[in-house]
Design a protein around this motif. Structure first.
Motif, PDB file in Angstrom:
ATOM      1  N   ARG A  47      55.921  13.016  38.269  1.00  0.00           N
ATOM      2  CA  ARG A  47      57.367  12.886  38.457  1.00  0.00           C
ATOM      3  C   ARG A  47      57.972  14.186  38.985  1.00  0.00           C
ATOM      4  O   ARG A  47      58.898  14.193  39.804  1.00  0.00           O
ATOM      5  N   GLN A  48      57.441  15.308  38.498  1.00  0.00           N
ATOM      6  CA  GLN A  48      57.927  16.602  38.982  1.00  0.00           C
ATOM      7  C   GLN A  48      57.645  16.781  40.477  1.00  0.00           C
ATOM      8  O   GLN A  48      58.485  17.278  41.236  1.00  0.00           O
ATOM      9  N   ILE A  49      56.478  16.381  40.897  1.00  0.00           N
ATOM     10  CA  ILE A  49      56.126  16.492  42.319  1.00  0.00           C
ATOM     11  C   ILE A  49      57.038  15.602  43.161  1.00  0.00           C
ATOM     12  O   ILE A  49      57.496  15.998  44.238  1.00  0.00           O
ATOM     13  N   ILE A  50      57.321  14.400  42.672  1.00  0.00           N
ATOM     14  CA  ILE A  50      58.206  13.490  43.413  1.00  0.00           C
ATOM     15  C   ILE A  50      59.595  14.086  43.535  1.00  0.00           C
ATOM     16  O   ILE A  50      60.245  14.000  44.590  1.00  0.00           O
ATOM     17  N   SER A  51      60.070  14.729  42.456  1.00  0.00           N
ATOM     18  CA  SER A  51      61.395  15.345  42.502  1.00  0.00           C
ATOM     19  C   SER A  51      61.444  16.482  43.528  1.00  0.00           C
ATOM     20  O   SER A  51      62.388  16.588  44.316  1.00  0.00           O
ATOM     21  N   GLU A  52      60.413  17.336  43.539  1.00  0.00           N
ATOM     22  CA  GLU A  52      60.374  18.433  44.503  1.00  0.00           C
ATOM     23  C   GLU A  52      60.280  17.902  45.940  1.00  0.00           C
ATOM     24  O   GLU A  52      60.924  18.441  46.853  1.00  0.00           O
ATOM     25  N   THR A  53      59.505  16.859  46.127  1.00  0.00           N
ATOM     26  CA  THR A  53      59.365  16.284  47.472  1.00  0.00           C
ATOM     27  C   THR A  53      60.679  15.707  47.961  1.00  0.00           C
ATOM     28  O   THR A  53      61.048  15.874  49.127  1.00  0.00           O
ATOM     29  N   SER A  54      61.415  15.039  47.075  1.00  0.00           N
ATOM     30  CA  SER A  54      62.699  14.447  47.469  1.00  0.00           C
ATOM     31  C   SER A  54      63.681  15.523  47.910  1.00  0.00           C
ATOM     32  O   SER A  54      64.412  15.361  48.891  1.00  0.00           O
ATOM     33  N   LYS A  55      63.703  16.650  47.166  1.00  0.00           N
ATOM     34  CA  LYS A  55      64.611  17.733  47.539  1.00  0.00           C
ATOM     35  C   LYS A  55      64.258  18.309  48.909  1.00  0.00           C
ATOM     36  O   LYS A  55      65.138  18.574  49.737  1.00  0.00           O
ATOM     37  N   LYS A  56      62.986  18.495  49.157  1.00  0.00           N
ATOM     38  CA  LYS A  56      62.568  19.081  50.439  1.00  0.00           C
ATOM     39  C   LYS A  56      62.794  18.105  51.589  1.00  0.00           C
ATOM     40  O   LYS A  56      63.131  18.523  52.707  1.00  0.00           O
ATOM     41  N   VAL A  57      62.630  16.804  51.331  1.00  0.00           N
ATOM     42  CA  VAL A  57      62.903  15.811  52.375  1.00  0.00           C
ATOM     43  C   VAL A  57      64.386  15.803  52.724  1.00  0.00           C
ATOM     44  O   VAL A  57      64.767  15.652  53.893  1.00  0.00           O
ATOM     45  N   LEU A  80      52.725  18.573  49.044  1.00  0.00           N
ATOM     46  CA  LEU A  80      53.144  17.890  47.815  1.00  0.00           C
ATOM     47  C   LEU A  80      52.695  16.425  47.808  1.00  0.00           C
ATOM     48  O   LEU A  80      52.310  15.896  46.750  1.00  0.00           O
ATOM     49  N   LEU A  81      52.722  15.781  48.956  1.00  0.00           N
ATOM     50  CA  LEU A  81      52.264  14.384  49.011  1.00  0.00           C
ATOM     51  C   LEU A  81      50.769  14.283  48.715  1.00  0.00           C
ATOM     52  O   LEU A  81      50.320  13.350  48.032  1.00  0.00           O
ATOM     53  N   ARG A  82      49.981  15.235  49.223  1.00  0.00           N
ATOM     54  CA  ARG A  82      48.548  15.227  48.897  1.00  0.00           C
ATOM     55  C   ARG A  82      48.333  15.487  47.413  1.00  0.00           C
ATOM     56  O   ARG A  82      47.467  14.859  46.769  1.00  0.00           O
ATOM     57  N   GLU A  83      49.111  16.403  46.841  1.00  0.00           N
ATOM     58  CA  GLU A  83      48.985  16.693  45.416  1.00  0.00           C
ATOM     59  C   GLU A  83      49.388  15.475  44.590  1.00  0.00           C
ATOM     60  O   GLU A  83      48.764  15.178  43.552  1.00  0.00           O
ATOM     61  N   LYS A  84      50.418  14.755  45.015  1.00  0.00           N
ATOM     62  CA  LYS A  84      50.822  13.534  44.308  1.00  0.00           C
ATOM     63  C   LYS A  84      49.693  12.504  44.306  1.00  0.00           C
ATOM     64  O   LYS A  84      49.461  11.822  43.298  1.00  0.00           O
ATOM     65  N   THR A  85      48.987  12.404  45.421  1.00  0.00           N
ATOM     66  CA  THR A  85      47.862  11.460  45.487  1.00  0.00           C
ATOM     67  C   THR A  85      46.775  11.836  44.489  1.00  0.00           C
ATOM     68  O   THR A  85      46.180  10.963  43.834  1.00  0.00           O
ATOM     69  N   HIS A  86      46.511  13.153  44.348  1.00  0.00           N
ATOM     70  CA  HIS A  86      45.499  13.595  43.366  1.00  0.00           C
ATOM     71  C   HIS A  86      45.918  13.256  41.939  1.00  0.00           C
ATOM     72  O   HIS A  86      45.093  12.801  41.129  1.00  0.00           O
ATOM     73  N   TRP A  87      47.194  13.461  41.623  1.00  0.00           N
ATOM     74  CA  TRP A  87      47.655  13.157  40.269  1.00  0.00           C
ATOM     75  C   TRP A  87      47.640  11.657  39.999  1.00  0.00           C
ATOM     76  O   TRP A  87      47.351  11.227  38.879  1.00  0.00           O
ATOM     77  N   GLU A  88      47.947  10.845  41.013  1.00  0.00           N
ATOM     78  CA  GLU A  88      47.881   9.396  40.814  1.00  0.00           C
ATOM     79  C   GLU A  88      46.450   8.940  40.568  1.00  0.00           C
ATOM     80  O   GLU A  88      46.205   8.046  39.733  1.00  0.00           O
TER      81      GLU A  88
END
Length: 285
Positions: A47-57, A80-88
């Motif tokens: 969720r933290q990664i998604i929040s950071e990605t949304s801000k940067k987008v 961040l998108l690659r890192e999100k894939t690893h966490w998923e």
């Protein structure tokens, strides 16, 4: 009235935030997803990664940031998108839900991949950067060339105009036009005949035209002259062949001789052919 963002930046608000966080140790996100063994923490980091990605987008939509800042933001979003894939993937390993199938794809839809460069995406104003815009402007593929069979498939009787008269419109028009032409020609002929110009024109045309089929033959004997006179009297002209025409029997004999010669040349030797010629000479054939 001050905005909420301005209130948050005041010294009092920052001091209050520091007091609230005093004594607390902020936990840092692990560098590798495999280091996390707790499912709830893994979902928290996702969720933290998604929040950071949304801000940067949201930041990268501003084209006034400059080329270098836009490129840096685009690289950070892809990271961040690659890192999100690893966490998923780690969440699935820990027994959690598979967010790659059931999770929202909004952030993935914001980006656009370059053809032939799978995985790296461009977001917001980064898609209009120099050198990037040309990557998306690819020429459309040429239309496939039709084969001869495909072209011939649509060619039928209508293509050649064989069924133009089946509609019942063309034939009456042609008949009417034909009647008009015939009537005009007849009226013209009658006008010339009444004016006395027709006879002179006919005689001039007859004198100008020469009969190329006329045959002049001088009889060699009295019998031939009598027979020609008799045929002329009966009203049936006599045609003379200037080239000797062979009979059916002579044609068959000539074909037979040619066939024999072909067989001799194919199967007989030169010595045998020479002996046969000599024998024919002795026999007088």
């Amino acid at each position: 009235m001050a905005r909420n963002s301005e209130k948050a930046m005041t010294k009092l608000a920052r001091w209050r935030q520091a007091q609230m966080e005093e004594g607390k140790v902020r936990e840092k996100r692990p560098y590798l997803a495999t280091e996390c063994e707790d499912l709830h923490k893994a979902e928290k980091w996702r969720r933290q990664i998604i929040s950071e990605t949304s801000k940067k987008v949201a930041q990268i939509q501003n084209a006034g940031l400059g080329e270098f800042r836009l490129r840096d933001l685009n690289d950070e979003i892809n990271k961040l998108l690659r890192e999100k894939t690893h966490w998923e993937a780690r969440i699935v390993e820990l027994g959690g839900p598979d967010y790659r199938k059931i999770g929202p794809k909004m952030l993935d839809r914001e980006g656009k991949e370059v053809p032939g460069n799978r995985g790296y995406k461009y977001f917001g104003a980064a898609k209009d950067l120099p050198g990037v815009r040309e990557l998306f402007e690819h020429e459309p593929p040429p239309p496939p060339k039709k084969t001869r069979a495909e072209l011939m498939k649509f060619i039928d009787a209508d293509y050649y105009g064989y069924r133009d008269e089946d509609d019942g419109v063309l034939v009456p028009l042609e008949m009417e036009h034909e009647k008009q032409i015939i009537a005009a020609a007849v009226s013209e002929w009658k006008a010339k005949k009444e004016a006395g110009l027709l006879s002179d024109e006919v005689t001039k045309e007859q004198e100008a035209e020469e009969d190329i089929y006329a045959i002049t033959h001088e009889p060699e004997s009295e019998d031939e002259e009598d027979s020609s006179q008799m045929e002329t009297d009966e009203g049936q002209p006599r045609y003379v062949a200037h080239v000797p025409v062979p009979s059916q029997k002579e044609v068959e004999e000539a074909l037979l001789r040619r066939k024999k010669m072909e067989l001799l040349e194919k199967y007989a030797s030169e010595t045998l052919i020479q002996q046969g010629n000599e024998a024919k000479t002795l026999m007088g054939l």
